[in-house]
Write a protein that holds these residues in place. Structure first.
Motif, PDB file in Angstrom:
ATOM      1  N   TRP A 284       0.823  -1.204   0.000  1.00 50.15           N
ATOM      2  CA  TRP A 284       0.000   0.000   0.000  1.00 50.15           C
ATOM      3  C   TRP A 284       0.861   1.260   0.000  1.00 50.15           C
ATOM      4  CZ3 TRP A 284      -4.668   1.124  -1.330  1.00 50.15           C
ATOM      5  CH2 TRP A 284      -5.215   2.347  -0.964  1.00 50.15           C
ATOM      6  N   ARG A 285       1.990   1.206   0.723  1.00 53.58           N
ATOM      7  CA  ARG A 285       2.864   2.367   0.817  1.00 53.58           C
ATOM      8  C   ARG A 285       3.642   2.635  -0.476  1.00 53.58           C
ATOM      9  NH1 ARG A 285       5.729   2.530   6.800  1.00 53.58           N
ATOM     10  NH2 ARG A 285       3.861   3.184   7.958  1.00 53.58           N
ATOM     11  N   SER A 286       3.566   1.711  -1.410  1.00 54.28           N
ATOM     12  CA  SER A 286       4.311   1.891  -2.658  1.00 54.28           C
ATOM     13  C   SER A 286       3.674   2.922  -3.579  1.00 54.28           C
ATOM     14  CB  SER A 286       4.463   0.559  -3.395  1.00 54.28           C
ATOM     15  OG  SER A 286       3.195   0.059  -3.788  1.00 54.28           O
ATOM     16  N   GLY A 287       2.497   3.466  -3.176  1.00 56.21           N
ATOM     17  CA  GLY A 287       1.854   4.528  -3.936  1.00 56.21           C
ATOM     18  C   GLY A 287       1.218   4.035  -5.223  1.00 56.21           C
ATOM     19  N   ALA A 288       1.307   4.831  -6.251  1.00 57.94           N
ATOM     20  CA  ALA A 288       0.651   4.494  -7.524  1.00 57.94           C
ATOM     21  C   ALA A 288       1.214   3.219  -8.140  1.00 57.94           C
ATOM     22  CB  ALA A 288       0.798   5.658  -8.507  1.00 57.94           C
ATOM     23  N   ARG A 290       1.596   0.545  -6.779  1.00 61.33           N
ATOM     24  CA  ARG A 290       1.027  -0.668  -6.175  1.00 61.33           C
ATOM     25  C   ARG A 290       0.198  -1.476  -7.164  1.00 61.33           C
ATOM     26  NH1 ARG A 290      -2.714   3.358  -3.870  1.00 61.33           N
ATOM     27  NH2 ARG A 290      -1.203   3.739  -2.189  1.00 61.33           N
ATOM     28  N   ASP A 293       2.402  -3.773  -8.985  1.00 57.36           N
ATOM     29  CA  ASP A 293       3.350  -4.483  -8.133  1.00 57.36           C
ATOM     30  C   ASP A 293       3.198  -5.988  -8.318  1.00 57.36           C
ATOM     31  OD1 ASP A 293       4.398  -5.794  -5.613  1.00 57.36           O
ATOM     32  OD2 ASP A 293       4.958  -3.708  -5.211  1.00 57.36           O
TER      33      ASP A 293
END
Length: 566
Positions: A284-288, A290, A293
């Protein structure tokens, strides 16, 4: 000790532990008692090896990839019933594939997480227990994990795209259950393909190659169903009938089998929950990024596979295989989080020692699966079937426990739902089929008690107990107090039969069709024969003489031990 030495020692230790659990899995495959369903799948594979088609030529409701994959082993190793052991060993191949897949899924998490994933997967007793059995679920779970691993590999290539698509189709062709838990993953892939139209970054960065793999897999399935003219039968049994079966099968709570797994494997499941939470947070913290991913499909697979198990009307424990498989990478990640959490070296060592101790406990629980002699008694029965019968001799039971002998009726196995819906077929058609096919042997199994009363009476009348598990064609005669008996004997085939005990001939006069019988063995034509006995013997039997020519004595007191649920 330097960091380099610590790394090498850790690597050697993990490698040794992984080899130890791999050896244990091989021991389980060879020695663990067979579950009743395994006989059904093994017999279906044997039928496919003989050119028969599932759904069209014999009753089946599962997708056939497991049978098709295992069938060639009967060409190589022959028709002896104990070839089922070779099929068990062959199931180690998809298990090894699952281990490679979970290691690859953790590759970007670091070497420790990558090595721990297959180790913890093999240490997870409920997974190893059923993944070493002959089951479509085991093959489907391995192919699904392989598809996830290949699709998440970076950098993407055309070959990887093609293989991932092919593996997804293979997983579905192995089990209908993949349509449910794989459907969520497939939906995510479809949305990604349509929304991005091949633009990077994407979940499928080689969409043409991926779709080519899917197309090749589906084309192979279509070609098989067309060549065997089994489209209609496949749809009828694998979808229409399977849906009715799912609704009508006597159900039970998912907690019945999930509860013991949670209790016995709590620490591994806790590691999985920790690793899942940590991965979900990082995703979730990986931003856009995600939404492209590589972990997204694996994260989706966890609730999808668990839902597939929990929503089944009859969630048997082998249905947990896909869920436990996709949880394994997260168990490894959870272990890495715990091992890295303490700052003090002694605390990290303590965590590592605790992990080793827990793994040792898992090895002990797996060893317990071999208690009670493992499959020793079942192997004795296989050997006896091979001794008593020729490869073309028809044998009967309700699970296919004879493995590599012909069956008598289209419904060669039954379950609780089937026995309740085709009572008339079982009561009338099965006895006729046993006689018409010249069936000389039956295997007693757990399902015998649920058969219709008239069929059970037929089986008790015409099959006498060689031991608790095998019953051979023949009839018992109780001589009345008058000392004169007039009866009938049904010879199921033209063959040699014998009088048991032979002393009954010395104690009186026996004639068959008016011809005096002076020797224990007698040749009879197929059909009904008049039997007359006058003498002092309280009882005697007329029995089919098996392939090995050895006369035998019925043992009604013997108890069955061949057939087991799990």
């Amino acid at each position: 000790m330097t960091d380099g030495w610590r790394g090498r020692v850790l690597g050697w230790g993990l490698g040794a532990a992984l080899l130890g659990f791999a050896f244990q899995a091989a021991r389980l495959a060879w020695n663990k008692a067979f579950s009743i369903d395994e006989f059904q799948y093994a017999h279906a594979a044997w039928l496919v090896s003989r050119g028969q088609v599932p759904y069209r030529d014999f009753f089946e409701v599962h997708f056939p990839f497991a049978y098709q994959a295992l069938a060639p082993l009967f060409w190589l190793f022959g028709d002896a019933p104990d070839t089922v052991l070779v099929l068990r060993v062959a199931m180690l191949v998809p298990l090894a594939g699952a281990c490679v897949a979970v290691a690859r899924l953790n590759r970007r998490e670091g070497r420790l997480a990558s090595w721990l994933a297959p180790l913890l997967l093999l240490a997870l007793t409920p997974f190893t227990r059923f993944a070493t059995e002959i089951r479509p679920d085991a093959l489907a779970a391995a192919l699904f994990l392989g598809a996830l691993a290949v699709s998440s590999a970076r950098p993407p290539t055309k070959a990887r795209g093609f293989v991932s698509g092919l593996l997804f189709v293979g997983a579905v062709w192995a089990s209908q259950k993949v349509l449910f838990f794989g459907g969520l993953v497939g939906l995510a892939l479809a949305v990604d393909l349509v929304s991005r139209r091949g633009r990077a970054p994407a979940l499928v960065e080689r969409p043409v190659a991926f779709l080519a793999g899917v197309g090749a897999g589906l084309a192979s399935v279509a070609a098989y169903l067309t060549a065997t003219a089994s489209w209609r039968a496949w749809w009828q049994w694998c979808f229409t009938w399977a849906a009715a079966h799912q609704q009508g099968y006597p159900g039970f709570s998912s907690w019945e089998y999930l509860g013991p797994v949670v209790g016995e494997q709590s620490w591994l499941l806790a590691l999985g929950a920790l690793g899942f939470a940590a991965s979900l947070r990082a995703w979730w913290r990986s931003g856009a990024a995600r939404w492209s991913d590589a972990d997204l499909l694996l994260l989706l697979a966890v609730p999808a596979t668990f839902g597939s198990f929990a929503l089944q009307r009859a969630p048997f424990p082998y249905s947990l295989l896909p869920f436990l498989g996709v949880l394994a990478p997260f168990m490894a990640r959870g272990a890495v989080v715990l091992l890295a959490a303490p700052r003090a070296p002694w605390a990290r060592v303590a965590c590592a020692v605790a992990l080793v101790a827990l793994l040792g406990a898992q090895a002990w629980t797996q060893e317990r699966l071999l208690e009670g002699g493992g499959n020793g008694r079942q192997r004795e029965v296989f050997a006896r079937i091979a001794t008593l019968t020729e490869p073309e001799d028809v044998v009967y039971d309700n699970s296919g426990g004879y493995v590599s002998r012909p069956h008598a009726h289209f419904y060669f196995y039954t379950d609780a739902y089937l026995r309740g819906t085709i009572t008339d077929v079982l009561s009338h058609e099965v006895p006729q089929a046993l006689i018409a096919s010249g069936c000389v042997l039956r295997v007693d199994d757990l399902r015998t008690s649920g058969l219709p009363p008239s069929l059970k009476r037929f089986l008790a009348t015409y099959y006498q107990p060689l031991d608790g598990d095998l019953h051979v064609w023949g009839q018992r005669y109780d001589v009345p107090a008058s000392g004169v008996l007039e009866e009938r004997f049904l010879a199921v085939r033209e063959a040699r039969y014998f009088v048991e005990p032979a002393e009954a001939l010395a104690q009186g006069a026996l004639s068959i069709d008016g011809v005096p019988v002076t020797r224990a063995e007698v040749s009879l034509s197929r059909g009904v024969h008049a039997v007359r006995y006058e003498g002092r013997a309280p009882r005697f039997h007329l029995l089919w003489l098996p392939r090995d020519g050895q006369r035998w004595t019925p043992r009604p007191e013997a108890r069955p031990s061949f057939s087991r649920l799990f």
